[in-house]
Design a protein around this motif. Structure first.
Motif, PDB file in Angstrom:
ATOM      1  N   LEU B  17       0.827  -1.210   0.000  1.00 21.94           N
ATOM      2  CA  LEU B  17       0.000   0.000   0.000  1.00 21.94           C
ATOM      3  C   LEU B  17       0.862   1.261   0.000  1.00 21.94           C
ATOM      4  O   LEU B  17       0.676   2.167  -0.814  1.00 21.94           O
ATOM      5  CB  LEU B  17      -0.913   0.005   1.232  1.00 21.94           C
ATOM      6  CG  LEU B  17      -1.735   1.268   1.482  1.00 21.94           C
ATOM      7  CD1 LEU B  17      -2.825   1.426   0.428  1.00 21.94           C
ATOM      8  CD2 LEU B  17      -2.371   1.262   2.871  1.00 21.94           C
ATOM      9  N   GLN B  21       1.526   3.830  -3.070  1.00 22.64           N
ATOM     10  CA  GLN B  21       1.173   5.230  -2.908  1.00 22.64           C
ATOM     11  C   GLN B  21       2.360   6.129  -3.291  1.00 22.64           C
ATOM     12  O   GLN B  21       2.195   7.125  -3.991  1.00 22.64           O
ATOM     13  CB  GLN B  21       0.748   5.473  -1.453  1.00 22.64           C
ATOM     14  CG  GLN B  21       0.368   6.877  -1.106  1.00 22.64           C
ATOM     15  CD  GLN B  21      -1.046   7.250  -1.538  1.00 22.64           C
ATOM     16  OE1 GLN B  21      -1.769   6.452  -2.115  1.00 22.64           O
ATOM     17  NE2 GLN B  21      -1.434   8.484  -1.272  1.00 22.64           N
ATOM     18  N   PHE B  47      -1.142  -1.968  -5.915  1.00 23.42           N
ATOM     19  CA  PHE B  47      -2.496  -1.699  -5.424  1.00 23.42           C
ATOM     20  C   PHE B  47      -3.422  -2.891  -5.661  1.00 23.42           C
ATOM     21  O   PHE B  47      -4.331  -3.147  -4.872  1.00 23.42           O
ATOM     22  CB  PHE B  47      -3.066  -0.428  -6.048  1.00 23.42           C
ATOM     23  CG  PHE B  47      -2.541   0.825  -5.417  1.00 23.42           C
ATOM     24  CD1 PHE B  47      -2.716   1.054  -4.057  1.00 23.42           C
ATOM     25  CD2 PHE B  47      -1.865   1.776  -6.170  1.00 23.42           C
ATOM     26  CE1 PHE B  47      -2.227   2.215  -3.461  1.00 23.42           C
ATOM     27  CE2 PHE B  47      -1.370   2.931  -5.581  1.00 23.42           C
ATOM     28  CZ  PHE B  47      -1.550   3.147  -4.231  1.00 23.42           C
ATOM     29  N   VAL B  50      -2.732  -5.105  -2.838  1.00 27.75           N
ATOM     30  CA  VAL B  50      -3.319  -4.522  -1.631  1.00 27.75           C
ATOM     31  C   VAL B  50      -4.805  -4.872  -1.531  1.00 27.75           C
ATOM     32  O   VAL B  50      -5.298  -5.259  -0.479  1.00 27.75           O
ATOM     33  CB  VAL B  50      -3.146  -2.985  -1.661  1.00 27.75           C
ATOM     34  CG1 VAL B  50      -4.008  -2.321  -0.607  1.00 27.75           C
ATOM     35  CG2 VAL B  50      -1.692  -2.614  -1.472  1.00 27.75           C
ATOM     36  N   ARG B  51      -5.488  -4.746  -2.649  1.00 24.16           N
ATOM     37  CA  ARG B  51      -6.928  -5.020  -2.621  1.00 24.16           C
ATOM     38  C   ARG B  51      -7.201  -6.481  -2.271  1.00 24.16           C
ATOM     39  O   ARG B  51      -8.103  -6.783  -1.491  1.00 24.16           O
ATOM     40  CB  ARG B  51      -7.565  -4.654  -3.964  1.00 24.16           C
ATOM     41  CG  ARG B  51      -7.481  -3.163  -4.249  1.00 24.16           C
ATOM     42  CD  ARG B  51      -8.386  -2.758  -5.382  1.00 24.16           C
ATOM     43  NE  ARG B  51      -9.791  -2.933  -5.029  1.00 24.16           N
ATOM     44  CZ  ARG B  51     -10.786  -2.877  -5.919  1.00 24.16           C
ATOM     45  NH1 ARG B  51     -10.518  -2.676  -7.194  1.00 24.16           N
ATOM     46  NH2 ARG B  51     -12.030  -3.030  -5.524  1.00 24.16           N
ATOM     47  N   ASP B  68     -11.537  -0.523   2.073  1.00 29.80           N
ATOM     48  CA  ASP B  68     -11.138   0.883   2.170  1.00 29.80           C
ATOM     49  C   ASP B  68     -11.033   1.353   3.617  1.00 29.80           C
ATOM     50  O   ASP B  68     -10.146   2.134   3.954  1.00 29.80           O
ATOM     51  CB  ASP B  68     -12.123   1.776   1.404  1.00 29.80           C
ATOM     52  CG  ASP B  68     -12.053   1.512  -0.086  1.00 29.80           C
ATOM     53  OD1 ASP B  68     -10.929   1.318  -0.593  1.00 29.80           O
ATOM     54  OD2 ASP B  68     -13.110   1.473  -0.736  1.00 29.80           O
ATOM     55  N   ALA B  71      -7.782   0.079   4.731  1.00 23.01           N
ATOM     56  CA  ALA B  71      -6.660   0.755   4.082  1.00 23.01           C
ATOM     57  C   ALA B  71      -6.508   2.194   4.551  1.00 23.01           C
ATOM     58  O   ALA B  71      -5.396   2.693   4.691  1.00 23.01           O
ATOM     59  CB  ALA B  71      -6.839   0.721   2.564  1.00 23.01           C
ATOM     60  N   MET B  72      -7.632   2.866   4.791  1.00 22.10           N
ATOM     61  CA  MET B  72      -7.559   4.322   4.938  1.00 22.10           C
ATOM     62  C   MET B  72      -8.002   4.871   6.288  1.00 22.10           C
ATOM     63  O   MET B  72      -7.902   6.069   6.516  1.00 22.10           O
ATOM     64  CB  MET B  72      -8.412   4.989   3.850  1.00 22.10           C
ATOM     65  CG  MET B  72      -7.934   4.630   2.462  1.00 22.10           C
ATOM     66  SD  MET B  72      -8.940   5.373   1.199  1.00 22.10           S
ATOM     67  CE  MET B  72      -8.160   4.729  -0.276  1.00 22.10           C
ATOM     68  N   LEU B 238      -3.480   9.996   1.655  1.00 26.89           N
ATOM     69  CA  LEU B 238      -4.191   8.726   1.459  1.00 26.89           C
ATOM     70  C   LEU B 238      -5.571   8.763   2.108  1.00 26.89           C
ATOM     71  O   LEU B 238      -6.550   8.270   1.573  1.00 26.89           O
ATOM     72  CB  LEU B 238      -3.366   7.575   2.051  1.00 26.89           C
ATOM     73  CG  LEU B 238      -3.965   6.175   1.962  1.00 26.89           C
ATOM     74  CD1 LEU B 238      -3.908   5.660   0.538  1.00 26.89           C
ATOM     75  CD2 LEU B 238      -3.252   5.206   2.892  1.00 26.89           C
ATOM     76  N   GLN B 242     -11.572  10.043   3.002  1.00 29.48           N
ATOM     77  CA  GLN B 242     -12.298   9.237   3.990  1.00 29.48           C
ATOM     78  C   GLN B 242     -12.454   9.985   5.314  1.00 29.48           C
ATOM     79  O   GLN B 242     -13.459   9.835   6.003  1.00 29.48           O
ATOM     80  CB  GLN B 242     -11.563   7.911   4.216  1.00 29.48           C
ATOM     81  CG  GLN B 242     -11.606   6.972   3.029  1.00 29.48           C
ATOM     82  CD  GLN B 242     -12.902   6.169   2.971  1.00 29.48           C
ATOM     83  OE1 GLN B 242     -13.650   6.093   3.936  1.00 29.48           O
ATOM     84  NE2 GLN B 242     -13.168   5.568   1.810  1.00 29.48           N
TER      85      GLN B 242
END
Lengths: 94, 250, 318
Positions: B17, B21, B47, B50-51, B68, B71-72, B238, B242
């Motif tokens: 990740l 980025q 990425f 990562v998913r 998400d 991740a965020m 990143l 969110q």
């Protein structure tokens, strides 16, 4: 004069059984890099199974000014094509 | 077990990740169009990985969290990536050096992870091994190019290797969760990868006519969530959307 | 060659294009054809790579991983398209470095829409939907243009771009159907990008200098005003569908024409942006020139390495 990355021509085989086809060109400093760049630029969508690269300056081309003498003489050689020959309708598989 | 596995996956995923980025920040600013496209490809591979990891982690967590959210929406100290991958894009030599020092490890790690007795992780690893083999090919070729190129590039490449060297040893550090996972047959015993790692690195640096740094003092902490100052800024980007617009779908 | 010979060649040349024959790089072509193509194709290529910047601005802040990979892939495609177009232009006898030089010194232009800033995530939606939408209208006819390498590059570009506009519209749709805050983001982005998108299709026909000749060479199949009308007619119903309002109080369906009437475009703004006075002209050029300069030592190193390798192989062979 400053040297820039030379131009390469890229040929990609889309799948086994097909010929390599000219896909486009790109810049690279050496053959290794040209292959890698070709992979990244021209096969991002799964377009290929094999790549050739050739530095553009190494490809010799026919001159379009000579197209008349090079290609027109072939136009009237109809006897090279199967349809030139008359066969009775009953003949099959020929 | 469940919690250990969850944390273990995060540890793997966070490396991809954060590195993804970093590479994404370079898109549009590469030294040539071709190189730009190549670096973006690596970022996209990362990425993608990562998913897969976070979707699996979300399934294990079993609450409402999505890929998400995981991740965020964690705090700084909850990111478990190694310090190496969060280092900034100082210049192209640093980008390549960081990639190279990570790729050698990443490939060895994934090669072993294919044997995990966790089926999902082994499947993800099998897919990723191919991508990362290519990453390593790309980054080590460039290390050789810059090392053997001009005196300027040699100096910059050496400087990058020297600067990043202090973050290499952490790759082989094990947290308690890591140890548990190794014990369970899920995780990779990274301590066993260390010797091969340094001999592979040395080989390529030698080919690149670069010097192997002598420093034996190494930074660690990333895997325990103690990071360098660089990570905070990366996370603000990143996480921006969110955090600013919580609980929305995009 | 005498003037008369050239005249003859030109007549033959025009007849070939009339017959829908393609012109290939080594074929004889009028100097004006070559120059016009270099100008338009390189401008097109420049637009692709400068166009990476406003969207690249949001890659690191994309709100979800799914959106992030889609945006990253899209911006990368733009680099690819720039590359195809530069390569196609190089067949006309100009190097990529020369084209960069023209871009960096301001001698060559790029699409002025990329001089507008991307302020919110919704701008990613608006750009994909409107800017790519307008670009497609321009580009599809170019797949049949007379210059072979350009036509082939455009076929590849159009094929790859088919996901770009959908990507943008999906972003917009999601926002428009989201919370009121999200809907506001979407409307705000539409407000800011609508007029520049209309301008993107080029100056009014009476002010467009190249149109007539370009039509003959199939560099253009429709006039700017026709393209603009087509764009408006296809986009307005899409905005209606997702409940956004086009920021034009004079926009009205005209039954007789079977098209939308629309309000006046601020051409003064358009020309100011073209001349370099847009909100981001300086930033965009700074980023391009910066990347190129910053990359110089890297490109030099690769050349030096290649030369050493070549020598090595040569030594081995002897």
């Amino acid at each position: 004069m400053k040297k820039n990355w030379p131009l390469w021509e890229v040929f990609v085989r889309s799948k086994n059984g097909l010929e390599h086809r000219h896909f486009g060109s790109l810049h690279a400093a050496d053959a290794e890099m040209a292959l890698e760049n070709a992979r990244d630029v021209y096969t991002r969508r799964n377009e290929g199974v094999s790549i050739w690269v050739a530095e553009s300056k190494n490809i010799t081309a026919s001159n379009p000014l000579n197209n008349g003498e090079l290609f027109e003489p072939a136009q009237d050689k109809v006897y090279r094509h199967p349809t030139f020959y008359d066969l009775p309708d009953d003949i099959k598989h020929m | 077990m469940k919690n250990n596995l969850y944390n273990y996956i995060l540890g793997i995923a966070d490396n991809s990740l954060i590195l993804g980025q970093r590479l994404g920040q370079l898109c549009g600013h590469g030294p040539s169009l071709e190189t730009d496209i190549a670096c973006t490809n690596i970022s996209l591979d990362l990425f993608g990985q990562v998913r897969s990891y976070f979707q699996y982690a979300a399934k294990i967590a079993g609450d409402q969290r999505t890929e998400d959210d995981i991740a965020m929406l964690r705090k700084e100290r909850d990111y478990k990536n190694v310090l190496l991958v969060e280092q900034p894009n100082t210049n192209f030599a640093f980008t390549i050096g960081r990639q190279f020092l990570f790729d050698v490890y990443h490939l060895a790690f994934l090669t072993e992870l294919q044997n995990s007795n966790d089926f999902t992780l082994s499947v993800i690893a099998k897919k990723c091994v191919k991508e990362v083999s290519y990453h390593l090919r790309f980054s080590s070729d460039w290390v050789k190019r810059l090392g053997n190129g001009t005196s300027v590039s040699k100096e910059k490449m050496q400087e990058a290797i020297n600067g990043l060297w202090t973050y290499t040893d952490e790759l082989f550090y094990q947290t308690n969760a890591d140890k548990e996972m190794v014990f369970e047959g899920v995780g990779v015993d990274v301590t066993k990868l260390k010797n091969n790692y340094y001999s592979r690195i040395n080989e390529i640096l030698l080919e690149a006519t670069l010097e192997i740094p002598e420093s034996k003092w190494f930074q660690t902490g990333g895997k325990e969530g103690v990071h360098t100052e660089h990570l905070g800024y990366l996370l603000s980007d990143l996480q921006y959307m969110q955090r600013t617009y919580p609980n929305m779908e995009w | 060659m005498s003037e008369e010979q050239i005249k003859n060649l030109e007549i033959q040349f025009n007849a070939r294009i009339e017959r829908d024959e393609k012109i290939e790089p080594k074929d004889w072509m009028p100097e004006k054809y070559r120059k016009t193509h270099i100008r338009q194709m390189s401008q097109h290529a420049h637009s692709e790579i400068v166009g990476m910047l406003p969207e690249g601005n949001w890659i690191s802040r994309a709100p979800s991983l799914r959106r992030k990979v889609a945006l990253l892939a899209k911006v990368q495609d733009e680099a690819g398209h720039g590359l195809y177009l530069y390569s196609a232009t190089e067949t006309l006898g100009i190097s990529r470095e020369e084209m960069y030089e023209q871009l960096h010194t301001g001698k060559a232009k790029y699409s002025s829409i990329f001089n507008y800033p991307t302020l919110t995530w919704a701008d990613m939606g608006a750009i994909g939907w409107l800017v790519d939408g307008a670009a497609i209208i321009n580009q599809v006819p170019l797949c049949n243009t007379s210059y072979g390498p350009y036509a082939r590059a455009m076929i590849r570009v159009c094929k790859e771009e088919s996901f770009h506009q959908r990507q943008g519209f999906e972003i917009m749709m999601k926002l428009a159907n989201g919370t009121s805050e999200q809907k506001d983001l979407a409307q705000d982005a539409l407000n800011r990008w609508w007029w520049p998108s209309l301008m993107m299709l080029g100056p009014k026909d009476e002010e467009s200098v190249h149109t007539e000749q370009s039509m003959k060479w199939k560099l253009k199949r429709k006039s700017n005003d026709d393209l603009r009308q087509q764009f408006i007619d296809q986009t307005v119903p899409q905005a209606d569908l997702i409940g956004l309002t086009i920021p034009d109080p004079e926009l009205k369906w005209n039954k007789e024409r079977g098209s939308y009437d629309f309000g006046p475009i601020n051409w003064d703004e358009f020309w100011q942006v073209v001349k370099g006075h847009g909100p981001c002209n300086k930033e965009r050029m700074k980023a391009r020139v910066g990347a190129w300069k910053e990359g110089e030592w890297v490109r030099d190193a690769a050349i030096a390495y290649a030369e050493k390798q070549a020598n090595k192989n040569f030594n081995k062979a002897v």
